[in-house]
Design a protein around this motif. Sequence first.
Motif, PDB file in Angstrom:
ATOM      1  N   ALA A 293       5.497  -2.973 -15.022  1.00 54.29           N
ATOM      2  CA  ALA A 293       6.883  -2.781 -14.588  1.00 54.29           C
ATOM      3  C   ALA A 293       7.132  -1.358 -14.096  1.00 54.29           C
ATOM      4  CB  ALA A 293       7.837  -3.115 -15.734  1.00 54.29           C
ATOM      5  N   HIS A 294       6.443  -0.386 -14.684  1.00 49.41           N
ATOM      6  CA  HIS A 294       6.561   1.010 -14.248  1.00 49.41           C
ATOM      7  C   HIS A 294       6.238   1.141 -12.764  1.00 49.41           C
ATOM      8  CE1 HIS A 294       5.844   5.406 -14.291  1.00 49.41           C
ATOM      9  NE2 HIS A 294       4.722   5.144 -13.645  1.00 49.41           N
ATOM     10  N   TYR A 295       5.180   0.472 -12.313  1.00 49.23           N
ATOM     11  CA  TYR A 295       4.772   0.570 -10.910  1.00 49.23           C
ATOM     12  C   TYR A 295       5.626  -0.313 -10.003  1.00 49.23           C
ATOM     13  CZ  TYR A 295       0.728   3.134 -12.644  1.00 49.23           C
ATOM     14  OH  TYR A 295      -0.079   4.070 -13.247  1.00 49.23           O
ATOM     15  N   ILE A 296       5.930  -1.519 -10.451  1.00 50.13           N
ATOM     16  CA  ILE A 296       6.727  -2.422  -9.617  1.00 50.13           C
ATOM     17  C   ILE A 296       8.123  -1.844  -9.383  1.00 50.13           C
ATOM     18  CG2 ILE A 296       7.763  -4.716  -9.458  1.00 50.13           C
ATOM     19  CD1 ILE A 296       5.385  -5.741 -11.152  1.00 50.13           C
ATOM     20  N   ALA A 297       8.739  -1.292 -10.413  1.00 51.45           N
ATOM     21  CA  ALA A 297      10.090  -0.742 -10.273  1.00 51.45           C
ATOM     22  C   ALA A 297      10.133   0.401  -9.271  1.00 51.45           C
ATOM     23  CB  ALA A 297      10.611  -0.284 -11.633  1.00 51.45           C
ATOM     24  N   GLN A 298       9.097   1.238  -9.252  1.00 52.78           N
ATOM     25  CA  GLN A 298       9.049   2.310  -8.260  1.00 52.78           C
ATOM     26  C   GLN A 298       9.043   1.744  -6.843  1.00 52.78           C
ATOM     27  OE1 GLN A 298       6.327   5.736  -8.859  1.00 52.78           O
ATOM     28  NE2 GLN A 298       5.741   4.672 -10.743  1.00 52.78           N
ATOM     29  N   ALA A 299       8.243   0.701  -6.649  1.00 51.04           N
ATOM     30  CA  ALA A 299       8.175   0.073  -5.332  1.00 51.04           C
ATOM     31  C   ALA A 299       9.533  -0.509  -4.942  1.00 51.04           C
ATOM     32  CB  ALA A 299       7.107  -1.017  -5.323  1.00 51.04           C
ATOM     33  N   LEU A 300      10.182  -1.178  -5.879  1.00 49.93           N
ATOM     34  CA  LEU A 300      11.475  -1.787  -5.574  1.00 49.93           C
ATOM     35  C   LEU A 300      12.533  -0.738  -5.266  1.00 49.93           C
ATOM     36  CD1 LEU A 300      11.814  -4.855  -7.972  1.00 49.93           C
ATOM     37  CD2 LEU A 300      10.533  -4.587  -5.858  1.00 49.93           C
ATOM     38  N   MET A 301      12.442   0.397  -5.913  1.00 49.15           N
ATOM     39  CA  MET A 301      13.368   1.488  -5.579  1.00 49.15           C
ATOM     40  C   MET A 301      13.187   1.894  -4.123  1.00 49.15           C
ATOM     41  SD  MET A 301      13.816   5.249  -7.296  1.00 49.15           S
ATOM     42  CE  MET A 301      14.856   6.496  -6.523  1.00 49.15           C
ATOM     43  N   ASN A 302      11.931   2.083  -3.714  1.00 45.28           N
ATOM     44  CA  ASN A 302      11.674   2.470  -2.324  1.00 45.28           C
ATOM     45  C   ASN A 302      12.152   1.405  -1.340  1.00 45.28           C
ATOM     46  OD1 ASN A 302      10.431   4.910  -3.028  1.00 45.28           O
ATOM     47  ND2 ASN A 302       8.452   3.928  -3.312  1.00 45.28           N
ATOM     48  N   TYR A 303      11.820   0.152  -1.629  1.00 40.63           N
ATOM     49  CA  TYR A 303      12.241  -0.928  -0.739  1.00 40.63           C
ATOM     50  C   TYR A 303      13.762  -1.013  -0.663  1.00 40.63           C
ATOM     51  CZ  TYR A 303       7.438  -2.576  -1.733  1.00 40.63           C
ATOM     52  OH  TYR A 303       6.080  -2.685  -1.907  1.00 40.63           O
ATOM     53  N   SER A 304      14.418  -0.871  -1.804  1.00 40.48           N
ATOM     54  CA  SER A 304      15.877  -0.991  -1.843  1.00 40.48           C
ATOM     55  C   SER A 304      16.547   0.128  -1.057  1.00 40.48           C
ATOM     56  CB  SER A 304      16.372  -0.971  -3.294  1.00 40.48           C
ATOM     57  OG  SER A 304      15.885  -2.075  -4.005  1.00 40.48           O
TER      58      SER A 304
ATOM     59  N   HIS B 208       0.810  -1.220   0.000  1.00 38.88           N
ATOM     60  CA  HIS B 208       0.000   0.000   0.000  1.00 38.88           C
ATOM     61  C   HIS B 208       0.845   1.274   0.000  1.00 38.88           C
ATOM     62  CE1 HIS B 208      -3.971  -1.918   0.426  1.00 38.88           C
ATOM     63  NE2 HIS B 208      -3.235  -2.889   0.924  1.00 38.88           N
ATOM     64  N   ILE B 209       2.117   1.150  -0.417  1.00 38.92           N
ATOM     65  CA  ILE B 209       2.920   2.365  -0.568  1.00 38.92           C
ATOM     66  C   ILE B 209       2.401   3.148  -1.773  1.00 38.92           C
ATOM     67  CG2 ILE B 209       4.955   1.313   0.481  1.00 38.92           C
ATOM     68  CD1 ILE B 209       6.157   1.165  -2.373  1.00 38.92           C
ATOM     69  N   MET B 210       2.630   4.453  -1.748  1.00 35.86           N
ATOM     70  CA  MET B 210       2.180   5.298  -2.834  1.00 35.86           C
ATOM     71  C   MET B 210       3.216   5.289  -3.964  1.00 35.86           C
ATOM     72  SD  MET B 210      -0.537   5.961  -1.344  1.00 35.86           S
ATOM     73  CE  MET B 210      -1.328   6.942  -2.610  1.00 35.86           C
ATOM     74  N   VAL B 211       2.734   5.238  -5.184  1.00 33.98           N
ATOM     75  CA  VAL B 211       3.606   5.299  -6.357  1.00 33.98           C
ATOM     76  C   VAL B 211       3.103   6.389  -7.300  1.00 33.98           C
ATOM     77  CG1 VAL B 211       4.386   2.896  -6.279  1.00 33.98           C
ATOM     78  CG2 VAL B 211       2.245   3.441  -7.445  1.00 33.98           C
ATOM     79  N   ARG B 212       3.993   6.863  -8.149  1.00 34.16           N
ATOM     80  CA  ARG B 212       3.611   7.886  -9.124  1.00 34.16           C
ATOM     81  C   ARG B 212       2.827   7.246 -10.265  1.00 34.16           C
ATOM     82  NH1 ARG B 212       9.449  10.926  -9.852  1.00 34.16           N
ATOM     83  NH2 ARG B 212       9.543  11.943  -7.805  1.00 34.16           N
ATOM     84  N   ARG B 213       1.684   7.813 -10.532  1.00 33.12           N
ATOM     85  CA  ARG B 213       0.842   7.301 -11.615  1.00 33.12           C
ATOM     86  C   ARG B 213       1.511   7.596 -12.965  1.00 33.12           C
ATOM     87  NH1 ARG B 213      -4.556   6.153 -12.251  1.00 33.12           N
ATOM     88  NH2 ARG B 213      -4.966   6.613 -10.053  1.00 33.12           N
ATOM     89  N   HIS B 214       1.461   6.602 -13.844  1.00 26.87           N
ATOM     90  CA  HIS B 214       1.970   6.811 -15.197  1.00 26.87           C
ATOM     91  C   HIS B 214       1.135   7.885 -15.890  1.00 26.87           C
ATOM     92  CE1 HIS B 214       3.007   6.007 -19.392  1.00 26.87           C
ATOM     93  NE2 HIS B 214       4.047   5.304 -18.954  1.00 26.87           N
ATOM     94  N   LYS B 215       1.783   8.737 -16.673  1.00 25.47           N
ATOM     95  CA  LYS B 215       1.082   9.892 -17.259  1.00 25.47           C
ATOM     96  C   LYS B 215      -0.029   9.483 -18.225  1.00 25.47           C
ATOM     97  CE  LYS B 215       4.618  10.545 -20.850  1.00 25.47           C
ATOM     98  NZ  LYS B 215       5.624  11.504 -21.396  1.00 25.47           N
ATOM     99  N   HIS B 216       0.036   8.261 -18.754  1.00 24.53           N
ATOM    100  CA  HIS B 216      -1.011   7.812 -19.681  1.00 24.53           C
ATOM    101  C   HIS B 216      -2.013   6.864 -19.030  1.00 24.53           C
ATOM    102  CE1 HIS B 216       1.077   9.801 -22.856  1.00 24.53           C
ATOM    103  NE2 HIS B 216       2.116   8.977 -22.846  1.00 24.53           N
ATOM    104  N   ASP B 217      -1.873   6.640 -17.738  1.00 20.92           N
ATOM    105  CA  ASP B 217      -2.761   5.687 -17.048  1.00 20.92           C
ATOM    106  C   ASP B 217      -3.981   6.429 -16.510  1.00 20.92           C
ATOM    107  OD1 ASP B 217      -3.871   3.494 -15.823  1.00 20.92           O
ATOM    108  OD2 ASP B 217      -2.342   3.303 -14.269  1.00 20.92           O
ATOM    109  N   ARG B 218      -5.142   6.105 -17.054  1.00 21.09           N
ATOM    110  CA  ARG B 218      -6.376   6.765 -16.631  1.00 21.09           C
ATOM    111  C   ARG B 218      -7.213   5.895 -15.688  1.00 21.09           C
ATOM    112  NH1 ARG B 218      -3.713  10.199 -17.927  1.00 21.09           N
ATOM    113  NH2 ARG B 218      -3.836  11.600 -19.720  1.00 21.09           N
ATOM    114  N   TYR B 219      -6.703   4.729 -15.347  1.00 18.55           N
ATOM    115  CA  TYR B 219      -7.454   3.847 -14.458  1.00 18.55           C
ATOM    116  C   TYR B 219      -7.447   4.408 -13.033  1.00 18.55           C
ATOM    117  CZ  TYR B 219      -8.682  -0.270 -11.715  1.00 18.55           C
ATOM    118  OH  TYR B 219      -9.275  -1.127 -10.832  1.00 18.55           O
ATOM    119  N   GLN B 220      -8.602   4.452 -12.395  1.00 16.91           N
ATOM    120  CA  GLN B 220      -8.736   5.096 -11.087  1.00 16.91           C
ATOM    121  C   GLN B 220      -7.938   4.387 -10.004  1.00 16.91           C
ATOM    122  OE1 GLN B 220     -12.774   5.497  -9.718  1.00 16.91           O
ATOM    123  NE2 GLN B 220     -12.183   6.072  -7.652  1.00 16.91           N
ATOM    124  N   GLY B 221      -7.899   3.075 -10.045  1.00 20.65           N
ATOM    125  CA  GLY B 221      -7.246   2.301  -8.991  1.00 20.65           C
ATOM    126  C   GLY B 221      -8.243   1.368  -8.330  1.00 20.65           C
TER     127      GLY B 221
END
Length: 290
Positions: free
Chosen positions: A209-220, A156-169
């Motif tokens: 991968a855009h979202y997973i990589a952000q999470a892994l950066m934070n965890y790392s 449930h960490i926050m990640v930056r939304r991709h600029k072309h992603d219009r899905y609410q979540g």
Amino acid sequence: MVFGAIEAGGTKFVVAVGDASGKVLKRETYPTTEPAETMKSVERFFKQYEGDLEAIGVGSFGPIDVRRSSPTYGYITSTPKLAWRNYDIVGALKKAFDVPIGFTTDVNAAALGEVTLGAAEGLSSCMYITIGTGIGAGAVVNGKMLEGYSHPEMGHIMVRRHKHDRYQGNCPYHDDCLEGLAAGGAIEKRWGKKGVELAENEEVWNLEAHYIAQALMNYSLILSPERIVIGGGVMKQRQVFPLVRQKLKTLIAGYIQLPDLEEYIVPPKLEDDAGIMGCILLAVQTKNEA
């Protein structure tokens, strides 16, 4: 002499007995229905081993209360599965079996399995992340599962939304947290098909991968785990791994020197057995500490 294990999932309970090495000797699987019904099956399984059962290790879906000083220690707490909300699973087991009971999250148990017998064997720390219907993560640091006032809720960490992603979540609490944007449910609702049906769609997996990589950066950056193991149904799409590694390298931008990414971000060696084997090892730990 055997050790009991319960991998309590939102869809199914896997129960097993194993030896002190973590080897599964026998297992059964039951659907997760009402607590009374599911736990009756669990108790019936372990009653076969009464007298030989040394301890039970439980890795549960959550949220759960792992703080031993808490009056609700051993409870499954604010789970969306209403029948299991505020259910005292450890208390129910203690009434049925006079043995030590270890209690943690399903992902912490899987991390213990992978660092002891799996993809992170021989290392002192690792993270295990499951990306399936939801997203959860556990960590083992210096042989101990990571817990504090509660357990990690790294999905449930926050990640930056991709600029072309219009899905609410898809998360009812946070919309665009990692789970809300990258779990299996989000993939299906965003694209109208399950991930397994979208295997050839590069756009789907680049976004994932855009979202997973952000999470892994934070965890790392925060935990510096020696290895990150990623399992769950979504990650059976192995084409995601090289995309995640490349995007993580770009995000880190040379700020820190990560380990070799081919060895740092890996699928589980124990595959779908990581959780249940980790629960056996948790039972062994709990017996030794009793």
